[in-house]
Design a protein around this motif. Sequence first.
Motif, PDB file in Angstrom:
ATOM      1  N   SER A 189      -3.822  -0.948  -9.177  1.00  0.00           N
ATOM      2  CA  SER A 189      -4.366  -1.768  -8.275  1.00  0.00           C
ATOM      3  C   SER A 189      -4.515  -3.156  -8.845  1.00  0.00           C
ATOM      4  O   SER A 189      -4.861  -3.428  -9.919  1.00  0.00           O
ATOM      5  N   LEU A 190      -4.035  -4.145  -7.809  1.00  0.00           N
ATOM      6  CA  LEU A 190      -3.775  -5.500  -8.338  1.00  0.00           C
ATOM      7  C   LEU A 190      -4.115  -6.383  -7.200  1.00  0.00           C
ATOM      8  O   LEU A 190      -3.615  -6.264  -6.364  1.00  0.00           O
ATOM      9  N   SER A 191      -4.986  -7.435  -7.516  1.00  0.00           N
ATOM     10  CA  SER A 191      -5.459  -8.351  -6.543  1.00  0.00           C
ATOM     11  C   SER A 191      -5.136  -9.716  -6.888  1.00  0.00           C
ATOM     12  O   SER A 191      -5.575 -10.165  -7.884  1.00  0.00           O
ATOM     13  N   ILE A 245       1.070  -1.241   0.054  1.00  0.00           N
ATOM     14  CA  ILE A 245      -0.004  -0.081   0.016  1.00  0.00           C
ATOM     15  C   ILE A 245       0.838   1.126  -0.133  1.00  0.00           C
ATOM     16  O   ILE A 245       1.767   1.518   0.972  1.00  0.00           O
ATOM     17  N   GLU A 246       0.868   2.083  -1.010  1.00  0.00           N
ATOM     18  CA  GLU A 246       1.888   3.014  -1.217  1.00  0.00           C
ATOM     19  C   GLU A 246       0.794   4.317  -1.655  1.00  0.00           C
ATOM     20  O   GLU A 246      -0.003   4.199  -2.601  1.00  0.00           O
ATOM     21  N   GLY A 283      -1.836  -0.303  -4.962  1.00  0.00           N
ATOM     22  CA  GLY A 283      -2.362  -1.192  -4.046  1.00  0.00           C
ATOM     23  C   GLY A 283      -2.041  -2.808  -4.617  1.00  0.00           C
ATOM     24  O   GLY A 283      -2.771  -2.931  -5.708  1.00  0.00           O
ATOM     25  N   ILE A 284      -1.541  -3.652  -3.781  1.00  0.00           N
ATOM     26  CA  ILE A 284      -1.364  -5.080  -4.536  1.00  0.00           C
ATOM     27  C   ILE A 284      -1.512  -5.909  -3.261  1.00  0.00           C
ATOM     28  O   ILE A 284      -0.926  -5.981  -2.185  1.00  0.00           O
ATOM     29  N   VAL A 339      -4.530 -22.747  -8.496  1.00  0.00           N
ATOM     30  CA  VAL A 339      -4.691 -21.621  -9.520  1.00  0.00           C
ATOM     31  C   VAL A 339      -4.864 -20.210  -8.741  1.00  0.00           C
ATOM     32  O   VAL A 339      -5.700 -20.230  -7.846  1.00  0.00           O
ATOM     33  N   ILE A 340      -4.213 -19.351  -9.214  1.00  0.00           N
ATOM     34  CA  ILE A 340      -4.305 -17.930  -8.697  1.00  0.00           C
ATOM     35  C   ILE A 340      -4.939 -16.967  -9.850  1.00  0.00           C
ATOM     36  O   ILE A 340      -4.401 -17.059 -11.061  1.00  0.00           O
ATOM     37  N   SER A 341      -5.760 -16.201  -9.644  1.00  0.00           N
ATOM     38  CA  SER A 341      -6.248 -15.239 -10.439  1.00  0.00           C
ATOM     39  C   SER A 341      -5.614 -13.586 -10.036  1.00  0.00           C
ATOM     40  O   SER A 341      -5.503 -13.492  -8.698  1.00  0.00           O
ATOM     41  N   ALA A 342      -5.338 -13.088 -11.278  1.00  0.00           N
ATOM     42  CA  ALA A 342      -4.718 -11.836 -11.014  1.00  0.00           C
ATOM     43  C   ALA A 342      -5.606 -10.734 -11.561  1.00  0.00           C
ATOM     44  O   ALA A 342      -5.853 -10.774 -12.990  1.00  0.00           O
ATOM     45  N   ASP A 343      -6.271  -9.853 -10.996  1.00  0.00           N
ATOM     46  CA  ASP A 343      -7.118  -8.661 -11.672  1.00  0.00           C
ATOM     47  C   ASP A 343      -7.113  -7.459 -10.983  1.00  0.00           C
ATOM     48  O   ASP A 343      -6.835  -7.363  -9.939  1.00  0.00           O
ATOM     49  N   GLY A 344      -7.007  -6.469 -11.868  1.00  0.00           N
ATOM     50  CA  GLY A 344      -6.820  -5.152 -11.455  1.00  0.00           C
ATOM     51  C   GLY A 344      -6.783  -4.055 -12.823  1.00  0.00           C
ATOM     52  O   GLY A 344      -6.992  -4.590 -13.868  1.00  0.00           O
TER      53      GLY A 344
END
Length: 286
Positions: free
Chosen positions: A121-123, A65-66, A74-75, A135-140
């Motif tokens: 912004s990345l989650s 968080i910066e 935000g990651i 399995v990992i999803s990355a959305d942002g």
Amino acid sequence: MNIAGNRRALRTGALALAVGLVLLAGCKREADTAVAPATDTTTAQPDTTAPQAAVEAPLELRDVIENTPQAVVGISYPQDVNRFPGLAKALSDYATAARAELQQAVDGLGNDKPTMPYELSLSFEKVLETPQLVVISADGSRYTGGAHGEPLVARFVWLPETQSMLTADKLIADTKGWGVVSDYIADQLKERVATRLSSEDMDPGQLQESLRSASRMIADGTGASPENFSQFQPMTDPNGLITAVRFVFPPYQVGPYSDGTQTVDVPAAVLAPHVAPAYAGLFAKG
């Protein structure tokens, strides 16, 4: 004691002293010979083991968080993803690349302050975990000016048993198989567009032109190449076997930005005949 006796005693003492000196010198040479190789081996050992220890060091992912006048970052990561070092590194590499592009845009501002702060912004979220699959999803999104941000969409399929990433080009290795996948997905997307457009108030000419335009985008984004299907996530049954694969298409790939991220589920029955033998066991039968 007579003189002869004294002489014998002196000779005996001198001989004993000489033997002692010889034995002492011999012991010293043997000790030097034994110690030297051990010293050399000990010195060489750290040189061969240090690089390996550095490679195997675990990677600790921490949320970021910066907030500065120029940019907001935000990651977030799944809490237990560090259990899979290779997977954690892949997520870290993706986030690092996304941050690097944001930083490049910020550096281009110089001392100027943007009207709206640039933003990343990345989650990362774990959407599936079985003994065979993680399995990992990355959305942002990444915003560096303009009307809207750039979507960030990625999927990571990790195989814990082999400590490797399952990618599209490994899953299906031949063009024929991707041709089958391409046809199936393109048909699903075209049917979806036709249903949506037919419900809108358009004259026949406008409807036909919209359908042609949508079909061109779909054809361009679903050509029979693994690069067009690089983002996917398996869907499993209660036994952990894959029953379908959900292919994920970010905005602009198969439709306009307003259509958002689109997905198509391809059943195992369609995929299984074309899956590489090494991964056939991951799929449900029948």
